[in-house]
Design a protein around this motif. Structure first.
Motif, mmCIF file in Angstrom:
data_model
loop_
_atom_site.group_PDB
_atom_site.id
_atom_site.type_symbol
_atom_site.label_atom_id
_atom_site.label_comp_id
_atom_site.label_asym_id
_atom_site.label_seq_id
_atom_site.Cartn_x
_atom_site.Cartn_y
_atom_site.Cartn_z
ATOM 1 N N ARG A 21 44.233 12.547 28.748
ATOM 2 C CA ARG A 21 43.506 12.264 27.514
ATOM 3 C C ARG A 21 41.765 12.421 27.580
ATOM 4 O O ARG A 21 41.178 11.111 28.174
ATOM 5 C CB ARG A 21 43.862 11.128 26.585
ATOM 6 N N THR A 22 41.543 12.823 26.774
ATOM 7 C CA THR A 22 39.586 13.708 27.184
ATOM 8 C C THR A 22 39.876 12.406 25.910
ATOM 9 O O THR A 22 39.557 12.563 24.751
ATOM 10 C CB THR A 22 39.475 14.731 25.978
ATOM 11 N N ILE A 23 38.143 11.247 26.410
ATOM 12 C CA ILE A 23 37.459 10.883 25.561
ATOM 13 C C ILE A 23 36.174 11.721 25.308
ATOM 14 O O ILE A 23 34.928 12.208 25.565
ATOM 15 C CB ILE A 23 36.629 9.824 26.277
ATOM 16 N N LEU A 62 37.043 0.147 24.890
ATOM 17 C CA LEU A 62 37.103 1.748 24.246
ATOM 18 C C LEU A 62 38.084 1.899 25.082
ATOM 19 O O LEU A 62 39.831 2.652 25.004
ATOM 20 C CB LEU A 62 36.001 2.812 23.503
ATOM 21 N N ILE A 63 37.692 2.677 26.231
ATOM 22 C CA ILE A 63 38.343 3.137 27.551
ATOM 23 C C ILE A 63 40.056 1.584 28.115
ATOM 24 O O ILE A 63 40.518 2.280 27.828
ATOM 25 C CB ILE A 63 37.470 2.355 28.416
ATOM 26 N N PHE A 64 39.789 0.833 27.809
ATOM 27 C CA PHE A 64 40.254 0.139 27.901
ATOM 28 C C PHE A 64 42.120 -0.259 26.678
ATOM 29 O O PHE A 64 43.124 -0.060 27.269
ATOM 30 C CB PHE A 64 40.094 -1.528 28.001
ATOM 31 N N GLY A 65 41.419 -0.102 25.698
ATOM 32 C CA GLY A 65 42.237 0.059 24.226
ATOM 33 C C GLY A 65 42.987 1.353 24.353
ATOM 34 O O GLY A 65 44.175 0.993 23.722
ATOM 35 N N VAL A 66 42.067 2.815 24.857
ATOM 36 C CA VAL A 66 43.340 4.316 24.555
ATOM 37 C C VAL A 66 43.486 3.747 25.436
ATOM 38 O O VAL A 66 44.943 4.226 25.643
ATOM 39 C CB VAL A 66 41.968 4.874 24.705
ATOM 40 N N ALA A 67 43.615 3.247 27.109
ATOM 41 C CA ALA A 67 44.016 3.196 28.583
ATOM 42 C C ALA A 67 45.676 3.189 28.517
ATOM 43 O O ALA A 67 46.669 2.932 28.109
ATOM 44 C CB ALA A 67 43.596 2.941 29.552
ATOM 45 N N PHE A 89 35.613 -3.281 35.112
ATOM 46 C CA PHE A 89 35.257 -2.097 34.615
ATOM 47 C C PHE A 89 34.372 -0.974 35.564
ATOM 48 O O PHE A 89 33.620 -1.778 36.240
ATOM 49 C CB PHE A 89 34.019 -1.954 33.678
ATOM 50 N N ILE A 90 35.075 -0.314 36.989
ATOM 51 C CA ILE A 90 34.678 -0.054 37.469
ATOM 52 C C ILE A 90 33.652 0.997 38.232
ATOM 53 O O ILE A 90 32.986 0.674 38.335
ATOM 54 C CB ILE A 90 36.252 0.209 38.780
ATOM 55 N N ARG A 91 33.833 2.348 37.295
ATOM 56 C CA ARG A 91 32.558 3.130 36.824
ATOM 57 C C ARG A 91 33.025 3.176 35.538
ATOM 58 O O ARG A 91 33.487 3.484 34.684
ATOM 59 C CB ARG A 91 33.637 4.302 37.532
ATOM 60 N N PRO A 92 31.606 4.390 34.745
ATOM 61 C CA PRO A 92 31.493 4.534 33.719
ATOM 62 C C PRO A 92 31.579 5.726 33.547
ATOM 63 O O PRO A 92 32.680 6.506 33.603
ATOM 64 C CB PRO A 92 30.008 4.466 33.075
ATOM 65 N N VAL A 93 33.257 5.463 31.902
ATOM 66 C CA VAL A 93 33.082 7.017 31.547
ATOM 67 C C VAL A 93 32.182 7.653 30.623
ATOM 68 O O VAL A 93 31.852 6.493 29.632
ATOM 69 C CB VAL A 93 34.691 6.464 31.022
ATOM 70 N N PHE A 94 31.961 8.883 30.929
ATOM 71 C CA PHE A 94 31.229 9.646 30.168
ATOM 72 C C PHE A 94 32.548 10.246 28.804
ATOM 73 O O PHE A 94 32.642 10.756 29.264
ATOM 74 C CB PHE A 94 30.576 10.240 30.657
ATOM 75 N N ILE A 95 31.130 11.017 27.829
ATOM 76 C CA ILE A 95 32.000 11.887 26.984
ATOM 77 C C ILE A 95 32.518 13.473 27.474
ATOM 78 O O ILE A 95 31.514 13.458 28.433
ATOM 79 C CB ILE A 95 31.259 11.761 25.502
ATOM 80 N N ASN A 96 33.154 12.776 26.993
ATOM 81 C CA ASN A 96 34.005 14.480 27.630
ATOM 82 C C ASN A 96 35.016 14.061 29.474
ATOM 83 O O ASN A 96 35.436 14.815 28.967
ATOM 84 C CB ASN A 96 33.295 15.667 27.572
ATOM 85 N N ASP A 97 34.982 13.134 29.420
ATOM 86 C CA ASP A 97 35.633 12.859 30.412
ATOM 87 C C ASP A 97 37.063 12.536 30.280
ATOM 88 O O ASP A 97 37.693 12.444 29.276
ATOM 89 C CB ASP A 97 35.054 11.221 30.951
ATOM 90 N N THR A 98 37.952 13.392 30.718
ATOM 91 C CA THR A 98 39.508 13.110 30.532
ATOM 92 C C THR A 98 40.053 11.941 31.451
ATOM 93 O O THR A 98 39.903 11.797 32.690
ATOM 94 C CB THR A 98 39.726 14.609 31.079
ATOM 95 N N ILE A 99 40.650 10.884 31.016
ATOM 96 C CA ILE A 99 41.767 9.855 31.498
ATOM 97 C C ILE A 99 43.030 10.027 32.120
ATOM 98 O O ILE A 99 43.845 10.014 31.259
ATOM 99 C CB ILE A 99 40.805 8.594 30.871
ATOM 100 N N ASN A 128 39.360 9.110 36.562
ATOM 101 C CA ASN A 128 39.073 10.021 35.607
ATOM 102 C C ASN A 128 39.754 11.624 36.555
ATOM 103 O O ASN A 128 40.622 11.291 36.671
ATOM 104 C CB ASN A 128 37.273 9.881 35.344
ATOM 105 N N GLN A 129 38.994 13.081 35.676
ATOM 106 C CA GLN A 129 39.249 14.037 35.927
ATOM 107 C C GLN A 129 39.380 14.735 38.086
ATOM 108 O O GLN A 129 39.792 14.688 38.279
ATOM 109 C CB GLN A 129 38.767 15.750 35.292
#
Length: 154
Positions: A21-23, A62-67, A89-99, A128-129
């Motif tokens: 899923r792409t953020i 956001l990432i926690f909830g989506v995941a 939270f180990i690493r940041p998630v950027f806009i357009n990353d796919t988890i 991430n991707q």
């Protein structure tokens, strides 16, 4: 869809993986509005250019909830979420990353007060991707036993 599974039916090591899923920027903006978290790390692209990551990052919540939502599937009438432990939270998630999310049953234990239920621990890992680890936590499930455990009664 219903999937009936008792405590005894869960197997340590059972593993599942979600689709990706792409953020998006819309995800980040909507989450900011829902939570009131408008910190510049998430919302100010120009300010972020001056920071270590160089770009906006998605909210960890956001990432926690989506995941966790990505791991939701069939409804088990014998189980319910009991909470989450050891969230990092180990690493940041950027806009357009796919988890993607991997969930693995890592532990089963007696409930300290309910002999008719046990606790199943599912380790959640978000990638991430580039298959870099972004988030980890333990999802605890309260699961009905097929029969009351003798060990749980003592």
């Amino acid at each position: 869809m219903t999937h009936k599974q008792y405590f005894e039916d869960y197997a340590i090591g059972f593993h599942r993986r979600t689709m990706g899923r792409t953020i998006t920027e819309a995800d980040v903006v909507l989450h900011a509005g829902q939570t009131g978290d408008f910190y510049p790390h998430h919302m100010d692209a120009e300010w972020c250019k001056t920071q270590d990551f160089g770009q906006r990052i998605a909210h960890g919540t956001l990432i926690f909830g989506v995941a966790i939502g990505m791991t939701a599937g069939a409804i088990n009438p014998h189980a319910m979420s009991y909470g989450y432990d050891r969230l990092r939270f180990i690493r940041p998630v950027f806009i357009n990353d796919t988890i993607t999310v991997e969930a693995t049953i890592t532990e089963k234990r007696n409930h300290p007060r309910r002999a008719d239920h046990g606790i199943v621990v599912e380790t959640i890992e978000v990638f991430n991707q580039h298959h870099e680890t972004l988030l980890v936590c333990e999802h605890l499930y309260l699961v009905k036993r097929r029969q009351t455990s003798v060990l749980a009664e003592h």
